[in-house]
Write a protein that holds these residues in place. Structure first.
Motif, PDB file in Angstrom:
ATOM      1  N   GLN A  15       0.837  -1.212   0.000  1.00 16.29           N
ATOM      2  CA  GLN A  15       0.000   0.000   0.000  1.00 16.29           C
ATOM      3  C   GLN A  15       0.872   1.262   0.000  1.00 16.29           C
ATOM      4  N   GLU A  16       1.895   1.236  -0.842  1.00 16.47           N
ATOM      5  CA  GLU A  16       2.824   2.359  -0.971  1.00 16.47           C
ATOM      6  C   GLU A  16       2.588   3.065  -2.300  1.00 16.47           C
ATOM      7  N   LEU A  17       2.285   4.343  -2.209  1.00 10.25           N
ATOM      8  CA  LEU A  17       2.046   5.164  -3.391  1.00 10.25           C
ATOM      9  C   LEU A  17       3.243   6.085  -3.589  1.00 10.25           C
ATOM     10  N   SER A  18       3.821   6.068  -4.773  1.00  9.74           N
ATOM     11  CA  SER A  18       4.888   7.000  -5.127  1.00  9.74           C
ATOM     12  C   SER A  18       4.335   7.994  -6.133  1.00  9.74           C
ATOM     13  N   LEU A  19       4.585   9.263  -5.861  1.00 10.54           N
ATOM     14  CA  LEU A  19       4.157  10.332  -6.765  1.00 10.54           C
ATOM     15  C   LEU A  19       5.351  11.210  -7.091  1.00 10.54           C
ATOM     16  N   TRP A  20       5.513  11.537  -8.374  1.00  9.58           N
ATOM     17  CA  TRP A  20       6.565  12.429  -8.824  1.00  9.58           C
ATOM     18  C   TRP A  20       5.909  13.761  -9.166  1.00  9.58           C
ATOM     19  N   PHE A  21       6.455  14.836  -8.616  1.00  4.30           N
ATOM     20  CA  PHE A  21       5.854  16.160  -8.763  1.00  4.30           C
ATOM     21  C   PHE A  21       6.744  17.113  -9.553  1.00  4.30           C
ATOM     22  N   GLY A  22       6.073  17.967 -10.303  1.00  8.50           N
ATOM     23  CA  GLY A  22       6.684  19.110 -10.953  1.00  8.50           C
ATOM     24  C   GLY A  22       7.803  18.814 -11.923  1.00  8.50           C
ATOM     25  N   PRO A  23       8.386  19.879 -12.443  1.00 10.59           N
ATOM     26  CA  PRO A  23       9.449  19.714 -13.434  1.00 10.59           C
ATOM     27  C   PRO A  23      10.717  19.092 -12.847  1.00 10.59           C
ATOM     28  N   GLU A  24      10.867  19.135 -11.519  1.00 11.11           N
ATOM     29  CA  GLU A  24      12.052  18.548 -10.886  1.00 11.11           C
ATOM     30  C   GLU A  24      11.895  17.049 -10.663  1.00 11.11           C
ATOM     31  N   PHE A  25      10.694  16.523 -10.881  1.00  9.69           N
ATOM     32  CA  PHE A  25      10.396  15.107 -10.656  1.00  9.69           C
ATOM     33  C   PHE A  25      10.761  14.678  -9.237  1.00  9.69           C
ATOM     34  N   ARG A  26      10.407  15.494  -8.260  1.00  5.44           N
ATOM     35  CA  ARG A  26      10.625  15.091  -6.867  1.00  5.44           C
ATOM     36  C   ARG A  26       9.651  13.985  -6.530  1.00  5.44           C
ATOM     37  N   ARG A  27      10.189  12.901  -5.978  1.00  3.77           N
ATOM     38  CA  ARG A  27       9.346  11.749  -5.662  1.00  3.77           C
ATOM     39  C   ARG A  27       9.048  11.706  -4.175  1.00  3.77           C
ATOM     40  N   TYR A  28       7.755  11.560  -3.884  1.00 11.14           N
ATOM     41  CA  TYR A  28       7.300  11.396  -2.516  1.00 11.14           C
ATOM     42  C   TYR A  28       6.628  10.042  -2.395  1.00 11.14           C
ATOM     43  N   LYS A  29       6.868   9.379  -1.272  1.00 12.57           N
ATOM     44  CA  LYS A  29       6.231   8.091  -0.995  1.00 12.57           C
ATOM     45  C   LYS A  29       5.178   8.296   0.076  1.00 12.57           C
ATOM     46  N   TYR A  30       4.001   7.720  -0.147  1.00 14.80           N
ATOM     47  CA  TYR A  30       2.882   7.767   0.795  1.00 14.80           C
ATOM     48  C   TYR A  30       2.594   6.339   1.233  1.00 14.80           C
ATOM     49  N   PHE A  31       2.462   6.146   2.534  1.00 14.63           N
ATOM     50  CA  PHE A  31       2.342   4.806   3.096  1.00 14.63           C
ATOM     51  C   PHE A  31       0.946   4.552   3.655  1.00 14.63           C
ATOM     52  N   GLY A  32       0.478   3.308   3.474  1.00 21.41           N
ATOM     53  CA  GLY A  32      -0.832   2.922   3.990  1.00 21.41           C
ATOM     54  C   GLY A  32      -1.987   3.421   3.143  1.00 21.41           C
ATOM     55  N   VAL A  33      -1.736   3.667   1.870  1.00 16.02           N
ATOM     56  CA  VAL A  33      -2.774   4.173   0.966  1.00 16.02           C
ATOM     57  C   VAL A  33      -3.582   2.982   0.438  1.00 16.02           C
ATOM     58  N   PRO A  34      -4.876   2.926   0.748  1.00 10.40           N
ATOM     59  CA  PRO A  34      -5.707   1.806   0.284  1.00 10.40           C
ATOM     60  C   PRO A  34      -5.848   1.803  -1.243  1.00 10.40           C
ATOM     61  N   PRO A  35      -6.049   0.623  -1.814  1.00  8.33           N
ATOM     62  CA  PRO A  35      -6.194   0.530  -3.285  1.00  8.33           C
ATOM     63  C   PRO A  35      -7.286   1.421  -3.847  1.00  8.33           C
ATOM     64  N   GLU A  36      -8.395   1.556  -3.126  1.00  9.45           N
ATOM     65  CA  GLU A  36      -9.497   2.382  -3.660  1.00  9.45           C
ATOM     66  C   GLU A  36      -9.114   3.861  -3.748  1.00  9.45           C
TER      67      GLU A  36
END
Length: 81
Positions: A15-36
């Motif tokens: 349940q780990e979501l990785s999101l890359w933001f903006g032109p710098e492609f900064r990656r943040y990991k979010y934990f415990g994110v349900p599939p829905e």
């Protein structure tokens, strides 16, 4: 895809979501994110708005430490797009 959110990846087994933001492609990991919640994000007309309303501030979050190899991969992706 959203202008703010450039790329996303979800690991359902952890349940780990990785999101890359903006032109710098900064990656943040979010934990415990349900599939829905992830499914709602990718189906949303505005990923940025969905992120703000359903993810930001609701899940543990960390800035991922970019490795040299990952930096090279993202540089290649950015120059190809």
């Amino acid at each position: 895809m959203s202008i703010a959110i450039r790329h996303h990846h979800y690991r359902s087994e952890t349940q780990e979501l990785s999101l890359w933001f903006g032109p710098e492609f900064r990656r943040y990991k979010y934990f415990g994110v349900p599939p829905e919640v992830y499914e709602g994000l990718i189906a949303a007309p505005s990923m940025g708005r969905y992120f703000s309303q359903h993810i930001r501030g609701r899940y543990e979050c960390r800035l991922a430490d970019p490795s040299e190899l990952r930096n090279r991969r993202w540089q290649a992706i950015r120059s190809a797009s």
